[in-house]
Write a protein that holds these residues in place. Structure first.
Motif, short mmCIF file in Angstrom:
data_model
loop_
_atom_site.label_atom_id
_atom_site.label_comp_id
_atom_site.label_asym_id
_atom_site.label_seq_id
_atom_site.Cartn_x
_atom_site.Cartn_y
_atom_site.Cartn_z
N THR A 98 -31.61 19.50 -22.18
CA THR A 98 -32.19 19.82 -23.47
C THR A 98 -33.70 19.99 -23.28
O THR A 98 -34.33 19.66 -22.33
CB THR A 98 -31.88 18.58 -24.55
OG1 THR A 98 -32.49 17.38 -23.53
CG2 THR A 98 -30.63 18.35 -24.59
N TYR A 135 -27.64 22.12 -26.76
CA TYR A 135 -26.54 21.89 -27.74
C TYR A 135 -25.41 20.79 -27.57
O TYR A 135 -24.20 21.24 -27.30
CB TYR A 135 -25.92 23.27 -28.29
CG TYR A 135 -27.02 24.37 -28.52
CD1 TYR A 135 -28.09 24.09 -28.95
CD2 TYR A 135 -26.71 25.67 -28.09
CE1 TYR A 135 -28.91 25.09 -29.36
CE2 TYR A 135 -27.42 26.67 -28.21
CZ TYR A 135 -28.76 26.56 -28.99
OH TYR A 135 -29.56 27.34 -29.15
N ARG A 149 -32.67 17.71 -28.17
CA ARG A 149 -31.06 17.90 -28.50
C ARG A 149 -31.12 18.72 -30.00
O ARG A 149 -31.91 18.30 -30.66
CB ARG A 149 -30.25 16.80 -28.50
CG ARG A 149 -28.83 17.09 -28.88
CD ARG A 149 -28.22 16.05 -29.85
NE ARG A 149 -28.56 16.23 -31.13
CZ ARG A 149 -27.82 17.00 -31.88
NH1 ARG A 149 -26.83 17.89 -31.41
NH2 ARG A 149 -28.46 17.36 -33.52
N ASP A 151 -28.38 21.06 -32.87
CA ASP A 151 -27.02 21.94 -33.08
C ASP A 151 -27.65 23.47 -32.65
O ASP A 151 -28.79 23.78 -32.75
CB ASP A 151 -26.78 21.81 -34.36
CG ASP A 151 -26.43 20.45 -35.06
OD1 ASP A 151 -26.01 19.53 -34.14
OD2 ASP A 151 -26.45 20.19 -36.26
N PRO A 152 -26.54 24.15 -32.56
CA PRO A 152 -26.69 25.76 -32.18
C PRO A 152 -27.60 26.19 -33.26
O PRO A 152 -27.49 26.24 -34.49
CB PRO A 152 -25.60 26.28 -32.18
CG PRO A 152 -24.52 25.16 -31.97
CD PRO A 152 -25.18 23.92 -32.41
N TYR A 157 -30.01 31.17 -29.36
CA TYR A 157 -28.83 31.30 -28.33
C TYR A 157 -28.68 32.80 -28.18
O TYR A 157 -28.16 33.18 -27.19
CB TYR A 157 -27.58 30.67 -28.69
CG TYR A 157 -26.71 30.81 -29.92
CD1 TYR A 157 -25.91 32.14 -29.99
CD2 TYR A 157 -26.57 29.89 -30.68
CE1 TYR A 157 -25.18 32.30 -30.99
CE2 TYR A 157 -25.66 30.08 -31.84
CZ TYR A 157 -25.16 31.22 -32.08
OH TYR A 157 -24.27 31.68 -33.17
N CYS A 171 -21.85 24.25 -25.22
CA CYS A 171 -21.82 23.65 -26.32
C CYS A 171 -20.97 22.62 -26.71
O CYS A 171 -19.78 22.81 -26.40
CB CYS A 171 -21.96 24.58 -27.55
SG CYS A 171 -22.29 24.33 -29.13
#
Length: 403
Positions: A98, A135, A149, A151-152, A157, A171
């Motif tokens: 992360t 992710y 950290r 979320d996508p 990405y 992921c």
């Protein structure tokens, strides 16, 4: 990368051929021959009584020798790669944690630089990057930095996975946007993995349909019946362990350092999942080949503090924080635990990961046409020599034997 002739007991994926000769030319394996008197007249490296193994392939590794790939510098990347070559890794996949976009970008750029100008003194050859963090599921971050950290993020990405050097993409399957992440990674030809996840069966099924085929470090930071009960209540749910056991198209990896998993669990993975779809990884951090003490996991700038006692690395809560051992240790531990034939154990550290990531056409086994990445091992699987591209990069006779 000149010519080399080396004699020993050659480990193939399914057998060992004694007193064979590997002929290497221009950094490639050009032939495998039965030893004969004619070879004595040639300049041959005689390793009679020892085993000649394909170089190890590590698809999940963070650092060594006081450095972490997330330090984002060419010097850090080189230090890690040199250290892992001393433990038999010849093809390496630097693995992100992360972190911020800039930290990830600096890491990738440093790896691209080393890959583009690789020479034997740079240690293990970078075969690709494992885009691992950031992710992760909020409740499965482990020792990785919680602040890094997320979320996508599509723009993020798509930027990273569009780089040719990225070969593995991870992921947590239950995150918002995970299926879109998997679909994009599949389009880019990545090995798609679910890691640091608390996903249930239906979420794994959806991920599989989108291209996910692998789960990271089995039994570590992954969903279980008990963790899913906390998430869903009753009835109890099946998770990553059950899904991999059920689905023969799934693969996984184990950290066989002797501290993460008992011999019973290693035997279970070998027998129930199998050596064709279970690979060995080090998951090593910067404490490998470094004195016991306090270290950053991830970026040296703001990574999580972890503590090495010389055998394990643990976080503030006392939980294990990845590994601090090289692939030679993983192979020795697995061999002791399983007690099976040597070719299958070596395969778990070489051909199996190479096949999973799609590089088995050039590495992973001793075959004509592949890179001359060869290890010299004794019968206890101690590493005596590492040859990458036909060049000697480590010899135990001129250095302290790796621990």
């Amino acid at each position: 990368m000149g010519n080399l002739l080396i004699k020993g007991n050659v480990i193939f994926p399914d057998q060992i051929v004694e007193n064979a000769v590997i002929r290497c030319e221009q950094g490639m394996i050009s032939g495998i021959e039965e030893f004969s008197p004619k070879h004595i007249k040639e300049n041959i490296l005689d390793c009679s009584g020892k085993f000649l193994s394909p170089g190890f392939v590590d698809i999940h590794v963070h650092g060594a020798a006081g450095a972490d790939y997330m330090d984002g510098t060419v010097d850090a990347v080189r230090r890690v790669n040199v250290a892992h070559a001393k433990h038999g890794t010849t093809s390496i996949f630097p693995t992100t944690t992360t972190g911020s976009f800039k930290q990830l970008d600096d890491m990738v750029t440093a790896c691209e630089t080393i890959q583009a100008s690789w020479k034997p003194s740079d240690g293990a050859r970078i075969a690709g990057i494992h885009f691992y963090g950031p992710y992760f599921a909020e409740d499965k971050v482990g020792v990785h930095s919680v602040e890094g950290r997320r979320d996508p993020v599509r723009e993020e990405y798509e930027y990273f996975l569009s780089k040719p050097i990225i070969k593995i993409a991870t992921c947590a399957s239950e995150l918002p946007g995970a299926l879109e992440f998997f679909a994009f990674a599949k389009d880019k030809g990545c090995l798609i993995t679910c890691g640091h996840s608390n996903a249930c069966w239906s979420e794994l099924e959806a991920a599989f349909s989108a291209g996910m085929r692998h789960v990271d470090h089995f039994w570590c930071a992954m969903s279980s019946v008990s963790s899913l009960r906390k998430r869903f209540g009753t009835p109890m749910q099946a998770g990553m362990e059950q899904y991999v056991l059920f689905n023969d198209a799934m693969s996984t990896e184990v950290i066989a350092d002797g501290y993460h998993l008992s011999d019973d669990l290693l035997r279970f993975a070998y027998e129930m999942i199998g050596y064709h779809r279970t690979c060995l990884v080090t998951d090593a951090n910067r404490a490998m080949d470094a004195p016991a003490g306090k270290y950053r996991f991830g970026s040296n700038e703001d990574g999580t503090w972890v503590y090495s006692d010389g055998h394990t690395v643990r976080g503030e809560d006392g939980g294990l924080a990845s590994s601090m051992h090289g692939m030679d240790k993983m192979v020795q531990t697995m061999a002791r635990a399983v007690g099976k034939n040597m070719p299958s154990i070596i395969r778990m550290a070489s051909l199996t990961p190479a096949e999973l990531v799609g590089v088995s056409d050039v590495v992973g086994s001793i075959e004509p046409g592949k890179l001359a990445d060869i290890l010299v091992l004794d019968k206890e699987l101690n590493l005596h020599r590492t040859i990458i591209g036909g060049s000697d990069v480590f010899s135990a006779s001129s250095a302290e034997q790796p621990q």
